[in-house]
Design an enzyme around this catalytic site. Structure first.
Site, short mmCIF file in Angstrom:
data_model
loop_
_atom_site.label_atom_id
_atom_site.label_comp_id
_atom_site.label_asym_id
_atom_site.label_seq_id
_atom_site.Cartn_x
_atom_site.Cartn_y
_atom_site.Cartn_z
N TYR A 65 10.26 12.23 55.66
CA TYR A 65 8.76 12.77 55.42
C TYR A 65 9.02 14.34 55.21
CZ TYR A 65 9.46 14.89 60.15
OH TYR A 65 9.98 15.93 61.08
N CYS A 66 8.05 14.70 54.79
CA CYS A 66 7.90 16.20 54.43
C CYS A 66 6.76 16.84 54.72
CB CYS A 66 8.67 16.76 53.06
SG CYS A 66 7.84 15.90 51.62
N ARG A 67 6.17 17.60 53.72
CA ARG A 67 4.99 18.32 54.09
C ARG A 67 3.68 17.57 53.99
NH1 ARG A 67 7.23 23.18 50.24
NH2 ARG A 67 8.60 24.17 51.74
N CYS B 170 4.34 15.38 48.76
CA CYS B 170 5.31 16.57 48.86
C CYS B 170 6.48 15.60 47.93
CB CYS B 170 5.81 16.92 50.34
SG CYS B 170 7.22 17.81 50.29
N TYR C 58 4.30 15.99 58.25
CA TYR C 58 4.17 16.49 59.49
C TYR C 58 2.89 16.69 59.88
CZ TYR C 58 4.64 19.54 63.25
OH TYR C 58 4.40 20.46 64.49
#
Length: 218
Positions: free
Chosen positions: A177-179, A183, A207
């Protein structure tokens, strides 16, 4: 105040909030601030803007009620006002996906080419984390991870991932996962992991959405 004037005041405020998001740089800045508090200089560098340009957008967004700020010595630090702003950004994204051909083409092109598999939902990931059935990989920069992350996640920024693959267990699926849902870090991380022999999928969003949903963070 008359009923007419009260309604006009409310609608004017709604329009001001909409104007606060009315530029691609402001949407990008908001995505960055959804990861955690940042200085004007850090935002400018990460968004590829001059400090003066970033400051102008930030002031506009603060006036629209989207951001709050505080002084830390000589620096001004900005943050998202509350999780409702993240929910607003998500709603705008969904409307764009449904109604703008260019957005649908981008999703069907770059994003689907990098990962056509169904992403992992928050509910599914929560269950699998509880049963210790998955390795959760945060591919954001270190400072964003330090500001807040999913409990038990491992932080390997995308630029370091190829050199640090040995830190990930191969016998367990990796969820990256990221932004946020689009993303590119997570898409590229999953593509790299799969090409290196890992079972890998993306979290359905990122997140900020996890935190806005009231799920635990570290």
């Amino acid at each position: 105040m008359s009923i007419h004037n009260a309604k006009k005041t409310v609608l004017t405020g709604v329009a001001e909030v909409a104007k606060g998001l009315g530029h691609v740089h402001r949407v990008e800045i908001l995505e960055l601030l959804a990861q955690g508090e940042k200085s004007v200089e850090a935002l400018a560098e990460r968004a590829g803007l001059s400090v003066a340009n970033a400051s102008q957008h930030l002031r506009f967004m603060r006036q629209a009620g989207l951001l709050a700020s505080r002084r830390d010595g000589k620096r001004i630090l900005y943050r998202v006002n509350d999780t409702k702003v993240i929910e607003l950004l998500g709603a705008l994204r969904r409307v764009a996906e449904l109604n703008l051909a260019a957005v649908r083409e981008a999703i069907g092109g770059y994003f689907r080419e990098h990962d056509a598999m169904e992403p992992v939902s928050r509910d599914e990931l929560t269950r699998r984390m509880k049963d210790d059935l998955v390795t959760v990989l945060d591919v954001r920069p270190e400072d964003e991870f330090d500001a807040g992350h999913l409990p038990g996640s491992i932080n390997i920024p995308l630029r370091q991932l190829a050199a640090r693959l040995r830190e990930l267990p191969k016998g367990q699926e990796v969820v990256a996962y990221c932004r946020g849902p689009y993303c590119v870090f997570a898409f590229e991380a999953v593509a790299l992991l799969r090409s290196s022999g890992f079972q890998a999928r993306r979290l359905e969003d990122g997140y900020p959405e996890w935190r806005a949903a009231g799920l635990p963070v570290a």
